[in-house]
Design a protein around this motif. Structure first.
Motif, PDB file in Angstrom:
ATOM      1  N   GLU A 116      31.392  20.392 -15.555  1.00  0.00           N
ATOM      2  CA  GLU A 116      31.758  20.354 -16.981  1.00  0.00           C
ATOM      3  C   GLU A 116      33.074  20.288 -17.252  1.00  0.00           C
ATOM      4  O   GLU A 116      33.492  19.527 -18.223  1.00  0.00           O
ATOM      5  CB  GLU A 116      31.123  21.862 -17.481  1.00  0.00           C
ATOM      6  N   ALA A 117      34.037  20.873 -16.532  1.00  0.00           N
ATOM      7  CA  ALA A 117      35.309  20.979 -17.085  1.00  0.00           C
ATOM      8  C   ALA A 117      35.819  19.491 -16.760  1.00  0.00           C
ATOM      9  O   ALA A 117      36.671  18.737 -17.694  1.00  0.00           O
ATOM     10  CB  ALA A 117      36.171  21.939 -16.154  1.00  0.00           C
ATOM     11  N   GLU A 118      35.597  18.909 -15.686  1.00  0.00           N
ATOM     12  CA  GLU A 118      35.741  17.525 -15.358  1.00  0.00           C
ATOM     13  C   GLU A 118      35.205  16.629 -16.308  1.00  0.00           C
ATOM     14  O   GLU A 118      36.044  15.361 -17.157  1.00  0.00           O
ATOM     15  CB  GLU A 118      35.338  17.062 -14.174  1.00  0.00           C
ATOM     16  N   LEU A 119      33.993  16.601 -16.944  1.00  0.00           N
ATOM     17  CA  LEU A 119      33.318  15.847 -17.734  1.00  0.00           C
ATOM     18  C   LEU A 119      34.030  15.942 -19.356  1.00  0.00           C
ATOM     19  O   LEU A 119      34.387  14.884 -20.094  1.00  0.00           O
ATOM     20  CB  LEU A 119      32.073  16.229 -17.926  1.00  0.00           C
ATOM     21  N   ALA A 120      34.523  17.291 -19.352  1.00  0.00           N
ATOM     22  CA  ALA A 120      35.010  17.565 -20.913  1.00  0.00           C
ATOM     23  C   ALA A 120      36.580  16.960 -20.814  1.00  0.00           C
ATOM     24  O   ALA A 120      36.787  16.160 -21.766  1.00  0.00           O
ATOM     25  CB  ALA A 120      35.291  18.875 -20.928  1.00  0.00           C
ATOM     26  N   ARG A 121      36.983  16.937 -19.706  1.00  0.00           N
ATOM     27  CA  ARG A 121      38.448  16.003 -19.531  1.00  0.00           C
ATOM     28  C   ARG A 121      38.275  14.620 -19.611  1.00  0.00           C
ATOM     29  O   ARG A 121      39.116  13.920 -20.492  1.00  0.00           O
ATOM     30  CB  ARG A 121      39.174  16.336 -18.435  1.00  0.00           C
ATOM     31  N   LEU A 122      37.162  14.127 -19.161  1.00  0.00           N
ATOM     32  CA  LEU A 122      37.045  12.360 -19.120  1.00  0.00           C
ATOM     33  C   LEU A 122      36.963  12.186 -20.689  1.00  0.00           C
ATOM     34  O   LEU A 122      37.242  11.114 -20.900  1.00  0.00           O
ATOM     35  CB  LEU A 122      35.854  12.212 -18.360  1.00  0.00           C
ATOM     36  N   VAL A 123      35.756  12.818 -21.322  1.00  0.00           N
ATOM     37  CA  VAL A 123      35.427  12.281 -22.703  1.00  0.00           C
ATOM     38  C   VAL A 123      36.657  12.676 -23.712  1.00  0.00           C
ATOM     39  O   VAL A 123      36.834  11.898 -24.350  1.00  0.00           O
ATOM     40  CB  VAL A 123      34.489  13.385 -23.087  1.00  0.00           C
ATOM     41  N   ASP A 124      37.620  13.541 -23.617  1.00  0.00           N
ATOM     42  CA  ASP A 124      38.797  13.436 -24.121  1.00  0.00           C
ATOM     43  C   ASP A 124      39.721  12.611 -23.995  1.00  0.00           C
ATOM     44  O   ASP A 124      40.225  12.204 -24.818  1.00  0.00           O
ATOM     45  CB  ASP A 124      39.455  15.153 -23.951  1.00  0.00           C
ATOM     46  N   ASP A 125      39.912  12.174 -22.802  1.00  0.00           N
ATOM     47  CA  ASP A 125      40.898  11.203 -22.376  1.00  0.00           C
ATOM     48  C   ASP A 125      40.377   9.971 -22.877  1.00  0.00           C
ATOM     49  O   ASP A 125      41.040   9.016 -23.336  1.00  0.00           O
ATOM     50  CB  ASP A 125      41.002  11.240 -20.677  1.00  0.00           C
ATOM     51  N   LEU A 126      38.800   9.595 -22.862  1.00  0.00           N
ATOM     52  CA  LEU A 126      38.502   8.500 -23.303  1.00  0.00           C
ATOM     53  C   LEU A 126      38.494   8.633 -24.771  1.00  0.00           C
ATOM     54  O   LEU A 126      38.969   7.270 -25.308  1.00  0.00           O
ATOM     55  CB  LEU A 126      36.932   8.213 -23.060  1.00  0.00           C
ATOM     56  N   SER A 127      38.502   9.455 -25.252  1.00  0.00           N
ATOM     57  CA  SER A 127      38.471   9.554 -27.088  1.00  0.00           C
ATOM     58  C   SER A 127      39.859   9.357 -27.413  1.00  0.00           C
ATOM     59  O   SER A 127      40.310   8.568 -28.375  1.00  0.00           O
ATOM     60  CB  SER A 127      38.161  10.882 -27.386  1.00  0.00           C
ATOM     61  N   VAL A 128      40.741   9.926 -26.728  1.00  0.00           N
ATOM     62  CA  VAL A 128      42.246   9.974 -26.892  1.00  0.00           C
ATOM     63  C   VAL A 128      42.521   8.429 -26.947  1.00  0.00           C
ATOM     64  O   VAL A 128      43.484   7.647 -27.761  1.00  0.00           O
ATOM     65  CB  VAL A 128      43.166  10.637 -26.075  1.00  0.00           C
ATOM     66  N   HIS A 129      42.336   7.795 -25.837  1.00  0.00           N
ATOM     67  CA  HIS A 129      42.720   6.218 -25.657  1.00  0.00           C
ATOM     68  C   HIS A 129      42.080   5.445 -26.798  1.00  0.00           C
ATOM     69  O   HIS A 129      42.768   4.668 -27.161  1.00  0.00           O
ATOM     70  CB  HIS A 129      41.999   5.850 -24.199  1.00  0.00           C
ATOM     71  N   HIS A 130      40.648   5.715 -26.949  1.00  0.00           N
ATOM     72  CA  HIS A 130      40.235   4.689 -27.879  1.00  0.00           C
ATOM     73  C   HIS A 130      40.394   4.874 -29.249  1.00  0.00           C
ATOM     74  O   HIS A 130      40.494   4.078 -30.085  1.00  0.00           O
ATOM     75  CB  HIS A 130      38.668   4.366 -27.743  1.00  0.00           C
ATOM     76  N   GLU A 131      40.559   6.414 -29.805  1.00  0.00           N
ATOM     77  CA  GLU A 131      40.988   6.622 -31.094  1.00  0.00           C
ATOM     78  C   GLU A 131      42.038   6.088 -31.421  1.00  0.00           C
ATOM     79  O   GLU A 131      42.331   5.754 -32.636  1.00  0.00           O
ATOM     80  CB  GLU A 131      40.927   8.206 -31.233  1.00  0.00           C
ATOM     81  N   ALA A 132      43.125   6.100 -30.743  1.00  0.00           N
ATOM     82  CA  ALA A 132      44.433   5.670 -30.897  1.00  0.00           C
ATOM     83  C   ALA A 132      44.408   3.969 -31.101  1.00  0.00           C
ATOM     84  O   ALA A 132      45.180   3.477 -32.293  1.00  0.00           O
ATOM     85  CB  ALA A 132      45.544   5.803 -29.687  1.00  0.00           C
ATOM     86  N   GLN A 133      43.378   3.297 -30.632  1.00  0.00           N
ATOM     87  CA  GLN A 133      43.332   1.892 -30.847  1.00  0.00           C
ATOM     88  C   GLN A 133      42.665   1.666 -32.331  1.00  0.00           C
ATOM     89  O   GLN A 133      42.976   0.449 -32.738  1.00  0.00           O
ATOM     90  CB  GLN A 133      42.658   1.217 -29.817  1.00  0.00           C
ATOM     91  N   VAL A 134      42.218   2.860 -32.796  1.00  0.00           N
ATOM     92  CA  VAL A 134      41.523   2.377 -34.086  1.00  0.00           C
ATOM     93  C   VAL A 134      42.167   3.213 -35.280  1.00  0.00           C
ATOM     94  O   VAL A 134      41.800   3.232 -36.335  1.00  0.00           O
ATOM     95  CB  VAL A 134      40.038   2.821 -34.160  1.00  0.00           C
ATOM     96  N   GLY A 135      43.377   3.891 -34.824  1.00  0.00           N
ATOM     97  CA  GLY A 135      44.126   4.438 -35.794  1.00  0.00           C
ATOM     98  C   GLY A 135      43.506   5.907 -36.062  1.00  0.00           C
ATOM     99  O   GLY A 135      43.785   6.488 -37.390  1.00  0.00           O
ATOM    100  N   SER A 136      42.660   6.401 -35.400  1.00  0.00           N
ATOM    101  CA  SER A 136      42.330   7.588 -35.553  1.00  0.00           C
ATOM    102  C   SER A 136      42.529   8.465 -34.644  1.00  0.00           C
ATOM    103  O   SER A 136      43.330   8.566 -33.695  1.00  0.00           O
ATOM    104  CB  SER A 136      40.472   7.587 -35.665  1.00  0.00           C
ATOM    105  N   ASP A 137      42.076   9.975 -34.880  1.00  0.00           N
ATOM    106  CA  ASP A 137      42.548  11.143 -33.960  1.00  0.00           C
ATOM    107  C   ASP A 137      41.624  12.262 -33.505  1.00  0.00           C
ATOM    108  O   ASP A 137      41.787  13.349 -33.277  1.00  0.00           O
ATOM    109  CB  ASP A 137      43.768  11.917 -34.551  1.00  0.00           C
TER     110      ASP A 137
END
Length: 207
Positions: A115-136
């Protein structure tokens, strides 16, 4: 992959550029003698020759049970090239073709459900792609309603053992043809055409 020598790209900086452009891959594995294919966003990292991809499947995806050998296909820009664009089209009997960049990454998948690794992965993916669309938007692991959704996914790490890059941008043509292809693609407009035109020019002498 069929790879004539003229189109073989060996500089891994070119692979970095493909992932900066688009980190959405086609992931292929074999299960019970049949190919299984998924289309997935991933996180890419490279340290010298060591390349790793991280991502996840929906748990019902048949590929989510696969660990072992796999192939990741990374797609770059591509465009149709008309024989009418070549100055030597008549004497050389030119025919249509397609210019494109693609990478095949051969390696091995390692899956996880922590669970902890999955949470980190989802957050890392979100940070990466959110930045590309100007969101947070961020994944808040402390929220039970969000954390509960992690049960619906399976994470993976993909360790790349061999990378094959094909950059087909008219390198097998005379200089005048290559210049003309770039000019015509620019005139067409559109993101793909302009990107291919830039890559054709990048391969020209003294470019």
């Amino acid at each position: 992959m069929y790879l004539p020598r003229a189109f073989a790209e060996t500089d891994l900086d070119a692979l970095d550029a493909l992932f900066v452009r688009d980190s959405f891959i086609t992931l292929i594995s074999v299960r019970d003698g049949e190919p299984t294919v998924s289309h997935l966003p991933v996180l890419y990292s490279r340290d010298g020759d060591r390349i790793q991809l991280r991502g996840h499947w929906a748990r019902p995806n048949p590929q989510s049970g696969h660990a072992g050998a796999a192939l990741a296909v990374v797609h770059g820009p591509h465009a149709y090239v008309s024989p009418g664009w070549y100055p030597d089209k008549e004497e050389a009997a030119r025919v249509p073709t397609w210019n494109y960049a693609v990478a095949h990454l051969h390696g091995r998948l390692d899956t996880y459900e922590d669970e902890a690794e999955l949470a980190r992965l989802v957050d890392d993916l979100s940070v990466h792609h959110e930045a590309q669309v100007g969101s947070d938007w961020r994944f808040e692991a402390e929220r039970e309603d969000l954390r509960r959704q992690l049960r619906g996914i399976v994470g993976f790490r993909f360790e790349v053992e061999r990378a094959t890059l094909k950059f087909k941008f008219s390198q097998n043509h005379p200089l005048a043809n290559r210049i003309s292809v770039a000019q015509h693609l620019d005139a067409l407009g559109g993101e793909n055409a302009r990107e291919v035109a830039a890559l054709v020019r990048a391969g020209l002498p003294d470019a």
